[in-house]
Design a protein around this motif. Structure first.
Motif, PDB file in Angstrom:
ATOM      1  N   ARG A   9     120.552  92.994 -10.325  1.00  0.00           N
ATOM      2  CA  ARG A   9     121.603  93.998 -10.176  1.00  0.00           C
ATOM      3  C   ARG A   9     121.461  94.662  -8.812  1.00  0.00           C
ATOM      4  NH1 ARG A   9     125.390  93.373 -14.312  1.00  0.00           N
ATOM      5  NH2 ARG A   9     124.260  92.472 -16.083  1.00  0.00           N
ATOM      6  N   LEU A  10     122.554  94.672  -8.060  1.00  0.00           N
ATOM      7  CA  LEU A  10     122.539  95.193  -6.696  1.00  0.00           C
ATOM      8  C   LEU A  10     123.396  96.443  -6.593  1.00  0.00           C
ATOM      9  CD1 LEU A  10     123.091  91.775  -4.892  1.00  0.00           C
ATOM     10  CD2 LEU A  10     120.913  92.857  -5.438  1.00  0.00           C
ATOM     11  N   SER A  11     123.202  97.196  -5.550  1.00  0.00           N
ATOM     12  CA  SER A  11     124.014  98.390  -5.323  1.00  0.00           C
ATOM     13  C   SER A  11     125.467  97.978  -5.117  1.00  0.00           C
ATOM     14  CB  SER A  11     123.512  99.156  -4.098  1.00  0.00           C
ATOM     15  OG  SER A  11     123.602  98.345  -2.938  1.00  0.00           O
ATOM     16  N   GLY A  12     126.367  98.871  -5.505  1.00  0.00           N
ATOM     17  CA  GLY A  12     127.782  98.581  -5.348  1.00  0.00           C
ATOM     18  C   GLY A  12     128.339  97.678  -6.417  1.00  0.00           C
ATOM     19  N   GLY A  13     127.572  97.412  -7.480  1.00  0.00           N
ATOM     20  CA  GLY A  13     128.062  96.574  -8.572  1.00  0.00           C
ATOM     21  C   GLY A  13     127.747  95.105  -8.433  1.00  0.00           C
ATOM     22  N   GLY A  14     126.868  94.753  -7.501  1.00  0.00           N
ATOM     23  CA  GLY A  14     126.527  93.346  -7.315  1.00  0.00           C
ATOM     24  C   GLY A  14     125.697  92.778  -8.453  1.00  0.00           C
ATOM     25  N   CYS A  15     125.878  91.500  -8.717  1.00  0.00           N
ATOM     26  CA  CYS A  15     125.104  90.804  -9.746  1.00  0.00           C
ATOM     27  C   CYS A  15     124.899  89.366  -9.287  1.00  0.00           C
ATOM     28  CB  CYS A  15     125.824  90.839 -11.084  1.00  0.00           C
ATOM     29  SG  CYS A  15     124.878  90.130 -12.458  1.00  0.00           S
ATOM     30  N   GLU A  16     123.647  89.011  -8.971  1.00  0.00           N
ATOM     31  CA  GLU A  16     123.344  87.706  -8.393  1.00  0.00           C
ATOM     32  C   GLU A  16     122.203  87.027  -9.143  1.00  0.00           C
ATOM     33  OE1 GLU A  16     122.703  88.046  -4.199  1.00  0.00           O
ATOM     34  OE2 GLU A  16     124.764  88.702  -3.809  1.00  0.00           O
ATOM     35  N   LEU A  17     122.080  85.730  -8.913  1.00  0.00           N
ATOM     36  CA  LEU A  17     121.072  84.913  -9.576  1.00  0.00           C
ATOM     37  C   LEU A  17     120.488  83.938  -8.566  1.00  0.00           C
ATOM     38  CD1 LEU A  17     119.700  84.068 -12.249  1.00  0.00           C
ATOM     39  CD2 LEU A  17     121.619  82.511 -12.622  1.00  0.00           C
ATOM     40  N   ALA A  18     119.191  83.962  -8.409  1.00  0.00           N
ATOM     41  CA  ALA A  18     118.529  83.118  -7.425  1.00  0.00           C
ATOM     42  C   ALA A  18     118.658  81.644  -7.770  1.00  0.00           C
ATOM     43  CB  ALA A  18     117.053  83.496  -7.311  1.00  0.00           C
ATOM     44  N   ALA A  19     118.845  80.825  -6.742  1.00  0.00           N
ATOM     45  CA  ALA A  19     118.962  79.375  -6.940  1.00  0.00           C
ATOM     46  C   ALA A  19     117.728  78.817  -7.632  1.00  0.00           C
ATOM     47  CB  ALA A  19     119.173  78.690  -5.591  1.00  0.00           C
ATOM     48  N   GLU A  20     116.567  79.315  -7.249  1.00  0.00           N
ATOM     49  CA  GLU A  20     115.322  78.841  -7.859  1.00  0.00           C
ATOM     50  C   GLU A  20     115.290  79.136  -9.351  1.00  0.00           C
ATOM     51  OE1 GLU A  20     110.457  79.392  -7.307  1.00  0.00           O
ATOM     52  OE2 GLU A  20     111.854  80.392  -5.964  1.00  0.00           O
ATOM     53  N   ALA A  21     115.832  80.292  -9.743  1.00  0.00           N
ATOM     54  CA  ALA A  21     115.861  80.648 -11.163  1.00  0.00           C
ATOM     55  C   ALA A  21     116.768  79.711 -11.940  1.00  0.00           C
ATOM     56  CB  ALA A  21     116.313  82.092 -11.328  1.00  0.00           C
ATOM     57  N   ILE A  22     117.884  79.327 -11.334  1.00  0.00           N
ATOM     58  CA  ILE A  22     118.800  78.393 -11.997  1.00  0.00           C
ATOM     59  C   ILE A  22     118.125  77.047 -12.199  1.00  0.00           C
ATOM     60  CG2 ILE A  22     120.987  77.165 -11.809  1.00  0.00           C
ATOM     61  CD1 ILE A  22     122.006  79.510 -10.097  1.00  0.00           C
ATOM     62  N   ARG A  23     117.520  76.543 -11.141  1.00  0.00           N
ATOM     63  CA  ARG A  23     116.874  75.234 -11.241  1.00  0.00           C
ATOM     64  C   ARG A  23     115.733  75.255 -12.254  1.00  0.00           C
ATOM     65  NH1 ARG A  23     113.264  71.500 -10.010  1.00  0.00           N
ATOM     66  NH2 ARG A  23     114.017  69.510  -9.142  1.00  0.00           N
ATOM     67  N   ASP A  24     114.914  76.276 -12.203  1.00  0.00           N
ATOM     68  CA  ASP A  24     113.796  76.363 -13.141  1.00  0.00           C
ATOM     69  C   ASP A  24     114.285  76.404 -14.585  1.00  0.00           C
ATOM     70  OD1 ASP A  24     112.042  76.371 -11.037  1.00  0.00           O
ATOM     71  OD2 ASP A  24     111.606  78.523 -11.119  1.00  0.00           O
ATOM     72  N   ALA A  25     115.329  77.206 -14.835  1.00  0.00           N
ATOM     73  CA  ALA A  25     115.856  77.319 -16.198  1.00  0.00           C
ATOM     74  C   ALA A  25     116.418  75.989 -16.685  1.00  0.00           C
ATOM     75  CB  ALA A  25     116.933  78.398 -16.248  1.00  0.00           C
ATOM     76  N   LEU A  26     117.123  75.285 -15.807  1.00  0.00           N
ATOM     77  CA  LEU A  26     117.723  74.004 -16.163  1.00  0.00           C
ATOM     78  C   LEU A  26     116.667  72.977 -16.548  1.00  0.00           C
ATOM     79  CD1 LEU A  26     120.075  71.953 -16.280  1.00  0.00           C
ATOM     80  CD2 LEU A  26     119.789  71.636 -13.799  1.00  0.00           C
ATOM     81  N   PHE A  27     115.673  72.796 -15.701  1.00  0.00           N
ATOM     82  CA  PHE A  27     114.688  71.740 -15.948  1.00  0.00           C
ATOM     83  C   PHE A  27     113.713  72.119 -17.056  1.00  0.00           C
ATOM     84  CE2 PHE A  27     116.423  70.316 -11.953  1.00  0.00           C
ATOM     85  CZ  PHE A  27     116.435  68.941 -12.100  1.00  0.00           C
ATOM     86  N   GLN A  28     113.397  73.388 -17.192  1.00  0.00           N
ATOM     87  CA  GLN A  28     112.545  73.801 -18.304  1.00  0.00           C
ATOM     88  C   GLN A  28     113.233  73.553 -19.641  1.00  0.00           C
ATOM     89  OE1 GLN A  28     111.325  77.877 -17.654  1.00  0.00           O
ATOM     90  NE2 GLN A  28     110.237  77.376 -15.759  1.00  0.00           N
ATOM     91  N   ALA A  29     114.532  73.866 -19.709  1.00  0.00           N
ATOM     92  CA  ALA A  29     115.268  73.663 -20.958  1.00  0.00           C
ATOM     93  C   ALA A  29     115.350  72.185 -21.306  1.00  0.00           C
ATOM     94  CB  ALA A  29     116.667  74.264 -20.834  1.00  0.00           C
ATOM     95  N   LEU A  30     115.642  71.353 -20.306  1.00  0.00           N
ATOM     96  CA  LEU A  30     115.741  69.914 -20.584  1.00  0.00           C
ATOM     97  C   LEU A  30     114.385  69.328 -20.975  1.00  0.00           C
ATOM     98  CD1 LEU A  30     118.234  68.731 -17.823  1.00  0.00           C
ATOM     99  CD2 LEU A  30     118.577  68.661 -20.297  1.00  0.00           C
ATOM    100  N   ARG A  31     113.317  69.743 -20.312  1.00  0.00           N
ATOM    101  CA  ARG A  31     111.990  69.238 -20.684  1.00  0.00           C
ATOM    102  C   ARG A  31     111.655  69.596 -22.134  1.00  0.00           C
ATOM    103  NH1 ARG A  31     110.461  70.822 -15.452  1.00  0.00           N
ATOM    104  NH2 ARG A  31     109.679  72.825 -16.229  1.00  0.00           N
ATOM    105  N   SER A  32     111.963  70.826 -22.522  1.00  0.00           N
ATOM    106  CA  SER A  32     111.669  71.245 -23.883  1.00  0.00           C
ATOM    107  C   SER A  32     112.468  70.447 -24.903  1.00  0.00           C
ATOM    108  CB  SER A  32     111.970  72.745 -24.039  1.00  0.00           C
ATOM    109  OG  SER A  32     111.696  73.173 -25.349  1.00  0.00           O
ATOM    110  N   VAL A  33     113.731  70.190 -24.614  1.00  0.00           N
ATOM    111  CA  VAL A  33     114.562  69.420 -25.542  1.00  0.00           C
ATOM    112  C   VAL A  33     114.046  67.995 -25.675  1.00  0.00           C
ATOM    113  CG1 VAL A  33     116.847  68.368 -25.837  1.00  0.00           C
ATOM    114  CG2 VAL A  33     116.655  70.799 -25.335  1.00  0.00           C
ATOM    115  N   THR A  34     113.681  67.381 -24.557  1.00  0.00           N
ATOM    116  CA  THR A  34     113.181  66.001 -24.643  1.00  0.00           C
ATOM    117  C   THR A  34     111.865  65.944 -25.410  1.00  0.00           C
ATOM    118  OG1 THR A  34     112.115  66.197 -22.472  1.00  0.00           O
ATOM    119  CG2 THR A  34     114.338  65.313 -22.523  1.00  0.00           C
TER     120      THR A  34
END
Length: 496
Positions: free
Chosen positions: A40-65
């Motif tokens: 959460r950023l000043s002025g109403g900003g809301c961002e998500l780090a690229a690294e967080a997206i990649r980590d979440a994607l591959f962790q979820a797929l590894r767990s499912v497999t």
């Protein structure tokens, strides 16, 4: 003989999940995922780090497999879905600009969107099916450019959440009409990218950064060797184009075939129905061209549904959103006169709507506050659904409730009671992922019935309780309308 398996990946406004489904019976064989660490950023900003997206994607797929074990060999394809709009701008190396994506709930461009709506709102609605709003890619990008946060020359690709996930898996860039149109970037008349959408935002020429559009359910690439090893999935696995999470969810529960309106109780208050093309355009919140020539997706929505509940949970230190609902249900409808304007991330009607408690008194406690928030969220969905119905959109009296909020039957019954008719509860919180997996199945020749989802009807209140709900709904609607000048005043006071 074991059936084929399809995986759907759903990146919502708050979390990412991967789910494996068995063809034929639609059973869930494995599921994994977690909340995404938005900043959460000043002025109403809301961002998500690229690294967080990649980590979440591959962790979820590894767990499912890992959950699938030897049956991972039966996975035939996967597809992605995700929240719409926001900003996924990439450079020449395929990296997100500034190393982050911007969420669709970002509010930094709210003033810019209001100004553009005044000057070009009607023309844009006729062209692309929606008026400007703060989370649109064009609005976010124009704001970041004006602030000097990004450089125009660095922008090479503009995609959407699900497309970015597919790119991480395949190295291929593609999108579909549902995401493009929901973001207000597609001409309703032609089904092509709209130059007006970019010109009105002061972004002429940047339409060239948009990807090619392909039909949902089309194979767009295959799992990269490194990604396959990292995920534990078969090498060369087909990856199909999905759709925006709303359409994926509708498809997952078969709503388009039944002409059924759907309420999605997620971060956003989303209410939608697939219906034939109407001319002139009905005055709904948005009209989406999702790639079928004679049909459109009609929406009434705001950025705030369960986001209101999540805010209260965070602010008052409830252990979870579910705990807020549990606490709310210890107090009767109406919260002893306390009301809550359910627009924690903004709203479209009344214009400039914001959140707040009205009628707060010394005898109210946290349970009354929780009940006021829950009542307001259900009320807002009912209002939007009724507005769609007022235009003859959707089969009369046929509504389904999806999303995280629909896991609690009491919330669904509250909506049903405000509407005065039963609502089907599709309490499977993975309908977005199920829809994505269904697109994966379609890419391999399966039918729309490949991954069936169960729905259960929830009856509304009866007798005196029905009358109480009807009275609450009418009086609350009048209250919100009367707050319109206050909302406008507050918006003016906060303008730079």
């Amino acid at each position: 003989m074991n059936a084929d398996i399809y995986i759907g990946i759903d990146m919502g406004s708050t979390g990412l999940k991967a789910v494996a489904f068995e063809a034929g019976n639609g059973a869930t064989l494995g599921t994994a995922g977690d909340a995404l660490p938005h900043q959460r950023l000043s002025g109403g900003g809301c961002e998500l780090a690229a690294e967080a997206i990649r980590d979440a994607l591959f962790q979820a797929l590894r767990s499912v497999t890992q959950q699938l074990g030897p049956r991972v060999a039966q996975v035939r394809a996967l597809a992605c879905t995700g929240h719409g709009a926001g900003l996924y701008a990439m450079d020449a190396h395929g990296k997100l600009l500034r190393g982050a994506a911007v969420a669709s709930t970002d509010q930094r461009a709210a003033g810019r969107a209001r100004a553009l709506a005044q000057s070009h709102g009607a023309a844009l609605f006729n062209e692309v099916g929606c008026q400007p709003w703060s989370g649109q890619p064009t609005m976010v990008l124009a704001e970041l450019l004006a602030q000097g946060a990004v450089a125009r020359g660095d922008i090479r690709h503009l995609v959407f959440a699900k497309d970015y996930l597919s790119y991480l898996l395949t190295g291929e860039l593609a999108s579909d009409a549902s995401d493009a149109s929901t973001a207000g970037l597609l001409s309703l008349a032609t089904g092509d990218w709209s130059s007006l959408a970019f010109e009105a935002a002061g972004l002429s020429g940047l339409g060239a950064a948009l990807p090619s559009l392909v039909p949902s359910g089309t194979v767009i690439g295959r799992l990269l060797p490194g990604a396959a090893i990292e995920c534990g999935l078969p090498a060369g696995l087909p990856v199909a184009a999905g759709a925006i999470d709303l359409l994926a969810s509708l498809v997952a529960v078969g709503a388009p075939q039944r002409g059924q309106a759907v309420a999605v109780l997620g971060t956003w208050c989303v209410n939608a129905v697939v219906a034939p093309v109407r001319e002139p355009l009905p005055a709904v919140g948005a009209v989406v061209h999702f790639g079928v020539a004679d049909q459109r997706l009609y929406l009434e929505n705001t950025p705030s549904s369960m986001a209101n509940v999540a805010w209260l949970a965070r602010t008052m230190q409830f252990p979870s959103a579910a705990a807020v609902v549990e606490c709310a249900m210890t107090v009767p409808l109406g919260a002893a006169g306390l009301r809550f304007a359910p627009f924690i991330n903004g709203g479209g009607a009344p214009p400039n709507a914001s959140a707040g408690f009205i009628g707060l008194a010394g005898h109210h406690d946290c349970a009354h506050m929780a009940r006021a928030v829950v009542d307001a969220v259900a009320w807002l969905h009912a209002q939007h659904l009724s507005r769609l119905a007022s235009f003859g959109l959707g089969a009369p009296g046929r509504v389904a409730a999806l999303g995280g909020g629909a896991r609690d039957a009491r919330l669904v019954q509250l909506i049903a009671s405000f509407l005065g008719h039963p609502v089907d509860r599709c309490g499977d919180d993975e309908t977005g992922a199920r829809g994505a997996a269904l697109y994966a199945a379609l890419s391999q020749g399966a039918g729309l019935d490949a991954l069936p989802a169960a729905c259960t009807p929830v009856e509304p209140a009866r007798g005196d309780d029905a009358q109480a709900h009807a009275q609450f709904r009418a009086e609350f609607a009048e209250l919100i309308d009367r707050l319109a000048p206050a909302f406008a005043h507050l918006a003016g006071a906060s303008a730079p």
